[in-house]
Motif scaffolding. Structure first.
Motif, short mmCIF file in Angstrom:
data_model
loop_
_atom_site.label_atom_id
_atom_site.label_comp_id
_atom_site.label_asym_id
_atom_site.label_seq_id
_atom_site.Cartn_x
_atom_site.Cartn_y
_atom_site.Cartn_z
N LEU A 95 30.47 13.58 -21.39
CA LEU A 95 30.91 12.56 -22.34
C LEU A 95 32.43 12.49 -22.45
CD1 LEU A 95 29.34 10.70 -24.35
CD2 LEU A 95 29.63 12.48 -26.06
N TRP A 102 34.93 14.11 -14.17
CA TRP A 102 33.81 13.28 -14.62
C TRP A 102 32.94 12.83 -13.42
CZ3 TRP A 102 33.05 8.19 -13.12
CH2 TRP A 102 31.87 7.63 -13.62
N ARG A 106 29.06 13.57 -12.95
CA ARG A 106 28.11 12.46 -13.06
C ARG A 106 27.18 12.47 -11.83
NH1 ARG A 106 26.85 8.22 -17.09
NH2 ARG A 106 25.19 7.23 -15.97
N GLY A 273 22.55 13.17 -27.75
CA GLY A 273 21.16 12.73 -27.72
C GLY A 273 20.39 12.89 -29.01
N ILE A 337 32.23 0.87 -28.77
CA ILE A 337 32.69 1.64 -27.62
C ILE A 337 34.16 1.30 -27.50
CG2 ILE A 337 32.53 1.79 -25.09
CD1 ILE A 337 29.64 0.71 -25.31
N ARG A 339 38.13 1.88 -25.49
CA ARG A 339 38.88 2.33 -24.32
C ARG A 339 40.36 2.06 -24.58
NH1 ARG A 339 34.42 3.92 -23.25
NH2 ARG A 339 33.18 3.51 -21.39
N PHE A 399 23.48 0.96 -24.75
CA PHE A 399 23.79 2.17 -23.98
C PHE A 399 25.05 2.01 -23.14
CE2 PHE A 399 19.18 2.30 -24.72
CZ PHE A 399 19.10 3.54 -25.35
N ARG A 404 30.06 4.51 -16.68
CA ARG A 404 29.90 5.45 -17.80
C ARG A 404 28.74 5.07 -18.71
NH1 ARG A 404 34.86 9.27 -18.72
NH2 ARG A 404 33.10 10.48 -19.45
N CYS A 406 25.25 5.17 -20.57
CA CYS A 406 24.56 6.36 -21.09
C CYS A 406 23.62 6.96 -20.04
CB CYS A 406 23.76 5.97 -22.34
SG CYS A 406 22.80 7.34 -22.99
#
Ligand code: HEM
Length: 461
Positions: A95, A102, A106, A273, A337, A339, A399, A404, A406
């Motif tokens: 996350l 990352w 991932r 979660g 969300i 950025r 999501f 990125r 979910c």
């Protein structure tokens, strides 16, 4: 309870006519950011404004969202406030990680949450749902806060899927430590808001340091024990997320995750979660309690299709799924969300400077007048049957989207379907008399003061 034929418009703050001044705005943002949105946000594709912390662009245009989250993904990074809040033990988890760390994680973690892997977790989810139904069966006619029960259940599911052989002898102590851990990391310390470097200790976290140590230490002990089982080979190690995590390899280089990354990701999965999925379950139960039409449809479906030992159960509960998707539209557990732009860009004709905060707010997007018909009404038919194909990919983002997106989306939806399905099959729900439900955004979007309900049993377990 409402009449089956009237459209149901669930509680939500009325958008403001005008943007608040800076002091009032900061106060509202601290108490309940949902109350800060203006009518313009729900009508215009892009709203650019200033905040004391810098320039902010709120984007609700699907093509522009695709540009930010997919096409020009490299120019947008998670902003400092999010990363600071999430720091604690999560700094090296999926996350919070950025850049090469990352990307490698991932790639290595994707198979843990693939459709097939998640499908294999359905029996753990069904067991957790069964435990919940049994717990509530003795509560006939009493007022129960279903938001508390939902949170307990989502943690139960995570425990059963991550550490399927349990927490061992100190399970209760570990659970208590875990509760304080996640409550604390979810709080914004005033030093975070002021931008004080993360290296300076936060008083709010000192107090709980011993708890943190106990919890992190317990996780390390579990990991060491599991490594031993894996080393023995064969069927010694249980088939769960922890084993998958320890065996995960970057498909390109074959590299395993470091010790720190393993622990951070366990904490990340629990942090990301638990409350999110619990809110989805809680809001679904609330909405069903208010709509006799959809409650009846879900009851009919689960009476026919739900059983505690059924494989592939979530695939069959199509009405329940539509209700859950509509719930995530009206009350997206992650309401915004954000950025930060690393370099200049042009968004729907608006020049974006380096350092601008770009906000994509599912709460706003999902109620946007240009994108939805009767956006404030509860209508799961939008997600049912052929209608589902007409929902725009970038108009519906519970999501997120892009690289990125979910990683736990399939897991969360399957879990919510099983838990909501089990509860509707076994109980009737009625909101506690006099209780007013109001959405409130505190890290996640939850009902203020919980969801007190009176349960009546429909059938034996
Ligand atoms: C209804 C439940 C859930 C909702 C609404 C939700 C929502 C989201 C959203 C919107 C993002 C993207 C954030 C961004 O782009 O800034 C995200 C990322 C993430 N979620 Fe979920 N989530 C849920 C359940 C879960 C579950 C069950 C897990 C794991 C067990 C999980 C693990 C993650 C992780 C690890 C990320 C970061 C992915 C990355 O950056 O590569 N989430 N979630």
């Amino acid at each position: 309870m409402r009449d089956a034929t009237t459209a149901f418009r669930p509680p939500a703050p009325k958008p403001r006519e005008r943007q608040l001044g800076p002091v009032a705005l900061l106060r509202v943002l601290k108490n309940n950011p949902l109350e800060a949105w203006t009518a313009a946000h729900f009508e215009q594709p892009v709203v650019v404004g200033g905040l004391s912390i810098g320039r902010v662009a709120v984007i609700s245009d699907p093509n522009t969202i695709r540009h930010v989250l997919v096409e020009n993904f490299g120019n947008y990074q998670k902003d400092w406030l999010q990363r600071r809040i999430l720091s604690a033990g999560l700094a090296n988890g999926l996350l919070s990680a950025e850049g090469a760390q990352w990307k490698v994680q991932r790639r290595a973690l994707a198979p843990l949450f693939s459709r097939k892997a998640v499908f294999a977790f359905s029996s753990a989810m069904v067991e957790a749902a069964r435990a919940l139904v049994q717990r509530l069966t003795i509560s006939d006619d009493r007022i129960i806060d279903l938001s508390v029960e939902a949170t307990r259940t989502t943690l139960d599911v995570l425990e059963r899927t991550i550490f399927s052989d349990g927490f061992g002898r100190d399970a209760e102590d570990i659970r208590l430590a875990m509760k304080s851990y996640f409550e604390t990391i979810g709080q914004i310390d005033p030093l975070d808001m002021l931008g004080v470097p993360a290296a300076i200790p936060r008083p709010s976290r000192w107090r709980l340091r011993p708890m943190f140590k106990l919890f992190e230490g317990a996780i390390d002990t579990i990991i060491t024990h599991r490594r031993g089982l894996i080393a023995r080979g064969g069927a010694a190690a249980p088939d769960d997320i922890l084993t998958l995590l320890l065996n995960a390899r970057d498909p390109e280089t074959g590299a395993a995750l470091s010790e720190l990354e393993i622990r951070s990701n366990i904490l990340t999965f629990i942090a990301a979660g638990q409350e999110t999925t619990a809110n989805c379950i809680t809001w679904s139960l609330f909405l069903l309690s208010q709509s006799s039409e959809w409650r009846r449809k879900v009851q009919e479906e689960v009476d026919e299709q739900f059983s505690f030992d059924a494989d592939g159960i979530a695939e069959r509960l199509v009405v329940t799924r539509a209700v859950i998707e509509e719930t995530n539209r009206l009350y997206p557990p992650l309401a915004a969300i954000s950025r930060v732009a690393l370099g200049p860009d042009l968004l729907a004709g608006h020049p974006i400077r380096r350092g601008t905060m770009v906000v994509i707010a599912p709460y706003v997007l999902h109620r946007h007048k240009k994108l939805w018909t009767n956006p404030d009404n509860f209508d799961p038919a939008r997600f049912f049957g052929t209608a589902r194909a007409h929902v725009g990919r970038y108009a519906y983002l519970p999501f997120g989207a892009g690289p990125r997106v979910c990683i736990g989306a399939t897991f969360a939806i399957q879990e919510a379907i099983i838990v909501v399905g089990a509860l509707v099959r076994h109980f009737e729900f009625e909101l506690a008399p006099g209780h007013q439900v109001w959405p409130m955004q505190k890290l996640t979007l939850r009902p203020q003061g919980g969801l007190p309900m009176i349960l009546k049993r429909r059938r034996a377990t």
